[in-house]
Design a protein around this motif. Sequence first.
Motif, PDB file in Angstrom:
ATOM      1  N   GLY A 218       1.151  -1.513   0.481  1.00 14.68           N
ATOM      2  CA  GLY A 218       0.275  -0.181  -0.356  1.00 14.68           C
ATOM      3  C   GLY A 218       0.412   1.386   0.110  1.00 14.68           C
ATOM      4  O   GLY A 218       1.975   1.778  -0.127  1.00 14.68           O
ATOM      5  N   LEU A 219       0.082   2.549   0.134  1.00 17.95           N
ATOM      6  CA  LEU A 219       0.833   3.937   0.271  1.00 17.95           C
ATOM      7  C   LEU A 219       0.995   4.288   1.742  1.00 17.95           C
ATOM      8  O   LEU A 219      -0.374   4.313   2.466  1.00 17.95           O
ATOM      9  N   HIS A 232      -2.757   3.646   3.537  1.00 18.43           N
ATOM     10  CA  HIS A 232      -3.634   3.922   2.662  1.00 18.43           C
ATOM     11  C   HIS A 232      -3.723   2.756   1.429  1.00 18.43           C
ATOM     12  O   HIS A 232      -2.587   1.970   1.233  1.00 18.43           O
ATOM     13  N   LEU A 233      -4.344   2.606   1.004  1.00 17.80           N
ATOM     14  CA  LEU A 233      -4.693   1.156  -0.379  1.00 17.80           C
ATOM     15  C   LEU A 233      -4.094   0.706   0.631  1.00 17.80           C
ATOM     16  O   LEU A 233      -3.032  -0.238  -0.525  1.00 17.80           O
ATOM     17  N   LEU A 234      -3.936  -0.163   1.412  1.00 22.49           N
ATOM     18  CA  LEU A 234      -3.139  -1.334   1.770  1.00 22.49           C
ATOM     19  C   LEU A 234      -3.347  -2.473   0.625  1.00 22.49           C
ATOM     20  O   LEU A 234      -2.541  -3.378   0.862  1.00 22.49           O
ATOM     21  N   SER A 235      -4.723  -2.611   0.272  1.00 25.00           N
ATOM     22  CA  SER A 235      -4.985  -4.051  -0.469  1.00 25.00           C
ATOM     23  C   SER A 235      -3.939  -3.488  -1.819  1.00 25.00           C
ATOM     24  O   SER A 235      -3.700  -4.743  -2.996  1.00 25.00           O
ATOM     25  N   GLU A 236      -3.370  -3.121  -2.016  1.00 26.12           N
ATOM     26  CA  GLU A 236      -2.313  -2.168  -3.416  1.00 26.12           C
ATOM     27  C   GLU A 236      -1.423  -2.559  -3.185  1.00 26.12           C
ATOM     28  O   GLU A 236      -0.402  -1.900  -2.296  1.00 26.12           O
ATOM     29  N   GLN A 237      -0.338  -2.498  -4.254  1.00 22.48           N
ATOM     30  CA  GLN A 237       0.734  -2.586  -4.440  1.00 22.48           C
ATOM     31  C   GLN A 237       1.849  -1.852  -5.604  1.00 22.48           C
ATOM     32  O   GLN A 237       1.908  -1.539  -6.121  1.00 22.48           O
ATOM     33  N   ILE A 238       1.969  -0.537  -4.724  1.00 19.39           N
ATOM     34  CA  ILE A 238       2.386   1.057  -5.181  1.00 19.39           C
ATOM     35  C   ILE A 238       3.348   1.047  -5.360  1.00 19.39           C
ATOM     36  O   ILE A 238       4.463   0.694  -4.869  1.00 19.39           O
ATOM     37  N   GLY A 246      -0.015  19.907  -6.735  1.00 19.63           N
ATOM     38  CA  GLY A 246       0.024  20.635  -6.447  1.00 19.63           C
ATOM     39  C   GLY A 246      -1.510  20.986  -5.141  1.00 19.63           C
ATOM     40  O   GLY A 246      -2.416  20.800  -6.033  1.00 19.63           O
ATOM     41  N   ASN A 247      -1.540  21.934  -4.522  1.00 21.42           N
ATOM     42  CA  ASN A 247      -2.734  22.533  -4.049  1.00 21.42           C
ATOM     43  C   ASN A 247      -3.497  20.685  -3.565  1.00 21.42           C
ATOM     44  O   ASN A 247      -4.858  20.190  -3.784  1.00 21.42           O
ATOM     45  N   GLY A 248      -3.085  19.571  -3.082  1.00 24.92           N
ATOM     46  CA  GLY A 248      -3.305  19.016  -2.278  1.00 24.92           C
ATOM     47  C   GLY A 248      -3.551  18.207  -3.516  1.00 24.92           C
ATOM     48  O   GLY A 248      -4.181  16.439  -2.620  1.00 24.92           O
ATOM     49  N   THR A 249      -3.512  18.397  -4.146  1.00 27.50           N
ATOM     50  CA  THR A 249      -3.428  16.806  -5.461  1.00 27.50           C
ATOM     51  C   THR A 249      -2.265  15.621  -5.662  1.00 27.50           C
ATOM     52  O   THR A 249      -1.387  15.827  -6.204  1.00 27.50           O
ATOM     53  N   TYR A 250      -3.088  14.629  -5.005  1.00 31.24           N
ATOM     54  CA  TYR A 250      -1.756  14.020  -5.499  1.00 31.24           C
ATOM     55  C   TYR A 250      -2.020  12.199  -6.584  1.00 31.24           C
ATOM     56  O   TYR A 250      -3.007  12.299  -6.479  1.00 31.24           O
ATOM     57  N   LEU A 251      -0.815  11.829  -6.794  1.00 34.10           N
ATOM     58  CA  LEU A 251      -1.427  10.788  -7.796  1.00 34.10           C
ATOM     59  C   LEU A 251      -0.397   9.578  -7.587  1.00 34.10           C
ATOM     60  O   LEU A 251       0.984   9.752  -7.450  1.00 34.10           O
ATOM     61  N   VAL A 252      -1.117   8.448  -7.583  1.00 41.97           N
ATOM     62  CA  VAL A 252       0.112   7.235  -7.194  1.00 41.97           C
ATOM     63  C   VAL A 252      -0.554   6.042  -7.930  1.00 41.97           C
ATOM     64  O   VAL A 252      -1.417   6.135  -8.654  1.00 41.97           O
ATOM     65  N   GLY A 253       0.811   5.473  -8.806  1.00 45.89           N
ATOM     66  CA  GLY A 253       0.314   4.653  -9.226  1.00 45.89           C
ATOM     67  C   GLY A 253       0.443   2.938  -8.990  1.00 45.89           C
ATOM     68  O   GLY A 253       1.295   2.724  -8.418  1.00 45.89           O
ATOM     69  N   THR A 254       0.031   2.184  -9.433  1.00 45.37           N
ATOM     70  CA  THR A 254       0.505   0.479  -8.910  1.00 45.37           C
ATOM     71  C   THR A 254       1.230  -0.528  -8.985  1.00 45.37           C
ATOM     72  O   THR A 254       2.144  -0.346 -11.073  1.00 45.37           O
ATOM     73  N   TYR A 255       1.885  -1.678  -9.198  1.00 42.85           N
ATOM     74  CA  TYR A 255       3.003  -2.919  -9.681  1.00 42.85           C
ATOM     75  C   TYR A 255       1.659  -3.788 -10.103  1.00 42.85           C
ATOM     76  O   TYR A 255       1.009  -4.500  -9.021  1.00 42.85           O
ATOM     77  N   GLN A 256       1.157  -3.811 -10.973  1.00 39.88           N
ATOM     78  CA  GLN A 256       0.902  -5.726 -11.801  1.00 39.88           C
ATOM     79  C   GLN A 256      -0.436  -5.558 -10.428  1.00 39.88           C
ATOM     80  O   GLN A 256      -0.444  -6.914  -9.638  1.00 39.88           O
ATOM     81  N   SER A 257      -1.724  -5.133 -11.141  1.00 42.35           N
ATOM     82  CA  SER A 257      -2.994  -5.257 -10.031  1.00 42.35           C
ATOM     83  C   SER A 257      -3.287  -6.306 -10.096  1.00 42.35           C
ATOM     84  O   SER A 257      -4.632  -6.593  -9.758  1.00 42.35           O
ATOM     85  N   GLY A 258      -3.455  -7.222 -11.891  1.00 39.59           N
ATOM     86  CA  GLY A 258      -3.846  -8.662 -12.496  1.00 39.59           C
ATOM     87  C   GLY A 258      -2.998  -9.044 -13.141  1.00 39.59           C
ATOM     88  O   GLY A 258      -2.360  -8.066 -14.109  1.00 39.59           O
ATOM     89  N   LYS A 259      -3.484  -9.536 -14.378  1.00 43.42           N
ATOM     90  CA  LYS A 259      -2.756 -10.785 -15.152  1.00 43.42           C
ATOM     91  C   LYS A 259      -3.676 -11.640 -15.687  1.00 43.42           C
ATOM     92  O   LYS A 259      -4.723 -12.734 -14.919  1.00 43.42           O
ATOM     93  N   THR A 260      -4.541 -11.268 -16.545  1.00 39.54           N
ATOM     94  CA  THR A 260      -5.268 -12.415 -17.595  1.00 39.54           C
ATOM     95  C   THR A 260      -4.179 -12.896 -18.899  1.00 39.54           C
ATOM     96  O   THR A 260      -3.728 -11.916 -19.348  1.00 39.54           O
ATOM     97  N   ALA A 261      -4.350 -14.512 -19.102  1.00 34.93           N
ATOM     98  CA  ALA A 261      -4.132 -15.455 -20.235  1.00 34.93           C
ATOM     99  C   ALA A 261      -4.792 -14.127 -21.523  1.00 34.93           C
ATOM    100  O   ALA A 261      -5.601 -14.285 -21.982  1.00 34.93           O
TER     101      ALA A 261
END
Length: 454
Positions: A218-219, A232-238, A246-261
């Motif tokens: 998580g984050l 925060h976001l403990l079910s995610e791999q950030i 700016g102005n309190g706006t933050y962005l974060v991205g994840t690592y391999q949230s899913g995999k489809t054959a």
Amino acid sequence: MVSLLPLPLPLLLLVIGALALPFEDPVFDAAYQGAELSDAFSALRYIGNGVVLAGKRSSTPGSRIFRSTKYGADGSWASVGEIEGYTGAHTYWFGSHEGVVVTGTGDTGNVCMMRSSDWGATWRVILNSTEIDALAGSVDPGAVFSPLHTGNGRWIACLRSSKPGYHIIESTDDGETWHHLGASGLVAGARKMILTKDGKTILYGGAFADKGAAGNTGLFISRDLGLTWESHLLSEQIFSGLEDCGNGTYLVGTYQSGKTAIPTISHSRSRNVAIVITRLKHGLTTGTHIGLYTMGDGSFDIRPDAEVSVVNETTFTYANPGPDVPETPDTTGRVNYAADQKIFRSTDYGKTWAQVATTTVYSALTYIRSIIHIGDGLVYAYACANENSWADRALRYYKSTNYGLTWSLMGNQYTGPYGPLNAIYEATVVEGKSIVAATQPDSAILIADLIPLA
């Protein structure tokens, strides 16, 4: 595929249409081009004074760190030379403050930490692997990530340690000596952390769970410069895509949230037989591409002199010139993968978070490695393919014009002499005039001018 949340389509189009872009979409050229399949530059940072630094992945003696003193321009890159005592193979993340630069190695070989006091021109090892092991509680830390200057000569850095409580080290003498910092509330190791624009808040992307806490990544956010942390976001791999717009706006991205054959498609290799493939490919733009010999998902090969014509977002054709060969449908039954990542957004300084996008890359392991805010709400996010499968030249980049609220797929941003990109490890904005990016798998450093719209 990108999912734009949470606006309905009519409102989404209204919002996008009402926004004015501050710059044209960047067009990258190679400022430095490495050899084919020579891996990557895994760290890149503009540190001021015209200096851009790039750290090599899979480095060899004499090619550990490269430096430009001309804002990353073409022809301005050179190795700083061999660094005495350097151990490891991959250099990750540069932290800098007024000409002092700190970085570390990791993931492969023995870890070390280095410091420069002359804008990255010369380097010395300040912590060897034995000393770092001791700081990690006698657990091999695997890496030193993301040195960060927090003010008044104080630095902190991440250790990739799986031992609970051993994730942060601290220096109070401008990076000369280091000690363990007990950081309350952290239950994961991170590749990257950033200091936000208020100078007090740190965002820390939990990518590696502690032993006994599998999945608890998580984050994490510190509001006291790294002493205590909220989760925060403990079910995610950030992963390493973290940005303050700016102005309190933050962005974060994840690592391999899913995999489809994805099953392999049968195909023909006969001369000049155009084959239509109805599967979303990694952002190829409409037009003809010469010499594109791998499509990134491993389902088939295209000869180096093939012509690939993109019809639309989901369809393209290719023709293999050369001697006639029998039709040879692929019946090997290989299975390939698509993996998803997510982008989360906060507009209240990280107190609450909402998912705003899902991105898909055709590779078994995928990551959002870099998110950069250019200005006036224009943001780019780079969704990257598996770093261990260089045939997956499947990078896709995404654009937002409203501080990350909605996103558009822009494709694979650059095709070089050996094909498209596998990844942009890190991108940096230089004086508001250009973007410089470190890439994989052909060790290219790219530069694109930021051209204001008329």
